[in-house]
Design an enzyme around this catalytic site. Structure first.
Site, PDB file in Angstrom:
ATOM      1  N   GLY A   1       0.821  -1.207   0.000  1.00  0.00           N
ATOM      2  CA  GLY A   1       0.000   0.000   0.000  1.00  0.00           C
ATOM      3  C   GLY A   1       0.849   1.249   0.000  1.00  0.00           C
ATOM      4  N   ASN A   2       0.228   2.374   0.309  1.00  0.00           N
ATOM      5  CA  ASN A   2       0.957   3.635   0.372  1.00  0.00           C
ATOM      6  C   ASN A   2       0.366   4.491   1.487  1.00  0.00           C
ATOM      7  OD1 ASN A   2      -1.303   5.257  -0.868  1.00  0.00           O
ATOM      8  ND2 ASN A   2      -0.805   3.958  -2.635  1.00  0.00           N
ATOM      9  N   ARG A   3       0.901   5.678   1.659  1.00  0.00           N
ATOM     10  CA  ARG A   3       0.542   6.518   2.799  1.00  0.00           C
ATOM     11  C   ARG A   3      -0.661   7.435   2.551  1.00  0.00           C
ATOM     12  NH1 ARG A   3       4.877   6.545   6.439  1.00  0.00           N
ATOM     13  NH2 ARG A   3       6.821   5.698   5.610  1.00  0.00           N
ATOM     14  N   SER A   4      -1.302   7.324   1.411  1.00  0.00           N
ATOM     15  CA  SER A   4      -2.400   8.236   1.105  1.00  0.00           C
ATOM     16  C   SER A   4      -3.550   8.084   2.109  1.00  0.00           C
ATOM     17  CB  SER A   4      -2.926   7.974  -0.306  1.00  0.00           C
ATOM     18  OG  SER A   4      -4.037   8.800  -0.589  1.00  0.00           O
TER      19      SER A   4
ATOM     20  N   ALA B   1      -3.785   7.733  -5.024  1.00  0.00           N
ATOM     21  CA  ALA B   1      -2.403   7.231  -5.091  1.00  0.00           C
ATOM     22  C   ALA B   1      -2.488   5.778  -5.551  1.00  0.00           C
ATOM     23  CB  ALA B   1      -1.734   7.349  -3.735  1.00  0.00           C
TER      24      ALA B   1
END
Length: 412
Positions: free
Chosen positions: A206-209, A273
Site C-alpha cells: 500500500g501507500n501513505r495516502s 495514489a
C-alpha cells in the site's frame, strides 16, 4: 439577514430542511413559505421547528400584518427551492394565488431560484423560456444538478446540494458574479485514497495516502454545482455527503471503475495514489515465516496506466469531446532531476490536460491537513501555485478546472 425561503411542491423538498439549517446556523432569520403542494412532502411543523418562526402559505393568515406585502418588502433575500416548473411559470406570469407568489411579486432584494424537476420538464422549451425570462428580469436561476431522479431515470433536474445553494445565495447577496455555480450541470469523477495490492489474505502493498485531498476535491466540486462520482480506495476520512461513492481496493478495480465512470463525465480527476506495481502472485494462504525455509522473494508486475488509458479512451470517442482530464503527480526529486522536471515529463507522456504536482515525503502531504501544489497545463500556460489547507487547495484546483472548461467549451 432576513431570508424568505419558498418551498415548492417536489420530492426534493426534503433536502431543503438541510438548506434551512445552514441559513439558521449562519445566524440568519428565516421565514419559510411552503406551497400547499409542498406540505404533502414536508409538513409545516418541520419548517416551524427548524426556523423558529410561524409558517403559513395563505394570504388570509395574520391579515393585520399584511404578510403578502410585508414579507417581500422586508426580505434581504428570497430563495425558492425546489423551484418546480409550475413555480417558475407562475413567477414569470406574475400570478399571485398564494403567499409565496405574492411575496415574489413584492420582493425588493435579490431572488434565487434552485430548480428541480424531471429532465424532460427542465429541457422543455416553455421551461427554458421561463428561465431566460427570469434571468433577464434580474433573478438568479441555478442550473440543476445531473444524476438519479425519482424512479429509475437519470439526467439534469436534480436539486443542487443544500451547501451549493447556500454558497450561491451568499455570493448573490454579496454581489459576486459566481452565484451561477461554475460546474452546475457537469458530472465530475474523482478518485481518492490509496490502492492496496494483496500479497496474501492478511498482507498487502500500500501507500501513505489518507484520501483527504480527494475528499476535499469532491466537496469543492459538489459545492461548485457538479454531480460528483467518488471512486474511493482506502481512505482514512469518510466520504462527503451529496456525492455518489463507489468503493475500490486494487489498481485493477480502480481501472475498471474509472473507465466506466469517465464515459459519462465532463471532468475526470485522478487524485488517488495508485500502486505502480502489484505482486505477480497472490497466495491463498498466509505466507509463513519459517526457520527451515529461505526468505520469500516477491516478484512485482506493472499495473495498467489508468490515466493514460483515460486519455486514450477520451481521444477515441466522439462523446468524449470536451472532456477535461486531470492527473496528480506525487513526486520526489533525485540526482537525475527535480520534482517539476519529472512532472513535466509525466504530463507530456500521459497526455492529460492538467497535472497537479506535489512534493511528497515521509512527513509531507500524505495524511496532512495542508498541501502545496503546482498546476501544470499541457496547453503550455504558466504553472500555477496553490497552497494552504487541502480544502483551500481543492477550491483553487476546481476554480482552474472551471476556467479551463469554460475557455475550451463555453456553455450557453
Amino acid at each position: 439577514m432576513r431570508i424568505v425561503l419558498g418551498v415548492g411542491g417536489g420530492i426534493a423538498a426534503y433536502k431543503v430542511a438541510s438548506l434551512l439549517r445552514l441559513f439558521t446556523e449562519a445566524g440568519h432569520d428565516v421565514t419559510v413559505i411552503p406551497t400547499e403542494a409542498s406540505t404533502r412532502f414536508v409538513g409545516t411543523a418541520t419548517w416551524e421547528a427548524l426556523s423558529g418562526n410561524p409558517v403559513s402559505n395563505s394570504v388570509f393568515d395574520d391579515v393585520h400584518l399584511v404578510n403578502h406585502v410585508r414579507l417581500g418588502h422586508e426580505a434581504d433575500l428570497v430563495v425558492v427551492a425546489p423551484a418546480t416548473a409550475d413555480l417558475l411559470a407562475k413567477a414569470v406570469t406574475g400570478q399571485a394565488g398564494d403567499l409565496l407568489t405574492n411575496t415574489l411579486l413584492m420582493a425588493h432584494g435579490p431572488v434565487l431560484f434552485a430548480p428541480a424537476m424531471h429532465t424532460e420538464m427542465w429541457q422543455h422549451a416553455a421551461t427554458r423560456a421561463n428561465v431566460e425570462t427570469l434571468r433577464t428580469r434580474g433573478a438568479a436561476v441555478l442550473e440543476p444538478a445531473s444524476g438519479r431522479l425519482t424512479g429509475a431515470d437519470s439526467g439534469p433536474g436534480r436539486l443542487p446540494e443544500p451547501q451549493a445553494i447556500f454558497e450561491a445565495a451568499m455570493a448573490l447577496v454579496q454581489g459576486r458574479s459566481d452565484y451561477q455555480l461554475p460546474l452546475a450541470g457537469r458530472t465530475v469523477t474523482i478518485s481518492a485514497g490509496g490502492t492496496r495490492e494483496p500479497l496474501d489474505p492478511v498482507r498487502f502493498l500500500g501507500n501513505r495516502s489518507s484520501g483527504k485531498q480527494g475528499v476535499a476535491l469532491a466537496v469543492a466540486a459538489r459545492n461548485a454545482g457538479a454531480t460528483v462520482r467518488l471512486l474511493a480506495a482506502h481512505m482514512e476520512v469518510p466520504a462527503p455527503a451529496g456525492v455518489e461513492v463507489q468503493r475500490v481496493e486494487t489498481a485493477l478495480e480502480l481501472r475498471e471503475a474509472a473507465l466506466a465512470a469517465a464515459a459519462g463525465s465532463d471532468v475526470v480527476i485522478m487524485s488517488a495514489a495508485v500502486a505502480d506495481f502489484r505482486p505477480a502472485e497472490v497466495s491463498d494462504t498466509k505466507i509463513k515465516k519459517r526457520d527451515d525455509t529461505a526468505d520469500p522473494v516477491i516478484t512485482l508486475v506493472r499495473n495498467p496506466d489508468i490515466l493514460q488509458e483515460l486519455v486514450e479512451q477520451r481521444n477515441g470517442s466522439r462523446s468524449g469531446a470536451g472532456q477535461l482530464i486531470v492527473g496528480f503527480a506525487a513526486e520526489t526529486g533525485d540526482s537525475q532531476g527535480d520534482v517539476l522536471a519529472y512532472a513535466e515529463a509525466k504530463l507530456q507522456r500521459k497526455g492529460c490536460d492538467l497535472l497537479v504536482v506535489n512534493h511528497v515525503g515521509t512527513d509531507k502531504v500524505f495524511g496532512q491537513d495542508s498541501n502545496a501544489v503546482v498546476i501544470l497545463s499541457r496547453a503550455g500556460s504558466e504553472p500555477q501555485e496553490a497552497s494552504g489547507t487541502k480544502t483551500e487547495v481543492s477550491e483553487a484546483i476546481i476554480r482552474r478546472i472551471s476556467f479551463e472548461l469554460n475557455r475550451v467549451s463555453p456553455r450557453a
